[in-house]
Design a protein around this motif. Structure first.
Motif, PDB file in Angstrom:
ATOM      1  N   ARG A   1       0.831  -1.208   0.000  1.00  0.00           N
ATOM      2  CA  ARG A   1       0.000   0.000   0.000  1.00  0.00           C
ATOM      3  C   ARG A   1       0.872   1.268   0.000  1.00  0.00           C
ATOM      4  N   ARG A   2       1.920   1.254   0.812  1.00  0.00           N
ATOM      5  CA  ARG A   2       2.824   2.408   0.877  1.00  0.00           C
ATOM      6  C   ARG A   2       3.495   2.651  -0.482  1.00  0.00           C
ATOM      7  N   TYR A   3       3.938   1.588  -1.132  1.00  0.00           N
ATOM      8  CA  TYR A   3       4.575   1.748  -2.436  1.00  0.00           C
ATOM      9  C   TYR A   3       3.573   2.182  -3.501  1.00  0.00           C
TER      10      TYR A   3
ATOM     11  N   GLN B   1       1.015   4.100  -3.005  1.00  0.00           N
ATOM     12  CA  GLN B   1       0.803   5.536  -2.779  1.00  0.00           C
ATOM     13  C   GLN B   1       1.961   6.349  -3.340  1.00  0.00           C
ATOM     14  N   GLN B   2       3.165   5.867  -3.155  1.00  0.00           N
ATOM     15  CA  GLN B   2       4.337   6.548  -3.686  1.00  0.00           C
ATOM     16  C   GLN B   2       4.290   6.597  -5.209  1.00  0.00           C
TER      17      GLN B   2
END
Length: 110
Positions: A64-66, A68-69
């Motif tokens: 999820r973090r990647y 978003q990035q």
């Protein structure tokens, strides 16, 4: 490297993590009543399903973090900057345990 390859890899990882989360309830200790009739039970104290679900949640958080990035970079009009290339390498490494899955692509080897 194409953006579609990255999108396919992200979709592949989401599908595998969903399968892992779904299947985690199958791994109970022999003495657990859930081992006879596998089900999700709030009363189950087996450590394995909880450990498997925790690992899936960690991987989902990383993914999820990647995502978003990558979305921020796409909104800025950046196509395959260094960060996206590094993200692609990390996601390929995350997908490696699933290399025997029929949807695996050989281009995803790290």
């Amino acid at each position: 490297m194409h953006v579609s390859s990255l999108d396919e890899l992200v979709g592949f990882l989401h599908a595998r993590l969903d399968e892992d989360a779904h299947d985690a309830h199958l791994f109970h200790e022999l003495a657990c009543p859930c081992s006879v009739t596998p089900m999700r039970s709030a009363g189950c104290a087996c450590p394995c399903p909880a450990s498997l679900l925790a690992a899936v949640r960690v991987s989902e958080g990383i993914l999820r973090r990647y995502e978003q990035q990558l979305e921020r970079e796409r909104q800025c009009g950046l196509v395959w900057p260094l960060e996206s290339s590094l993200v692609f390498a990390v996601l390929k490494a995350m997908a490696l345990p699933y290399e025997l899955h029929p949807a695996w692509r050989d281009s995803w080897y790290p």
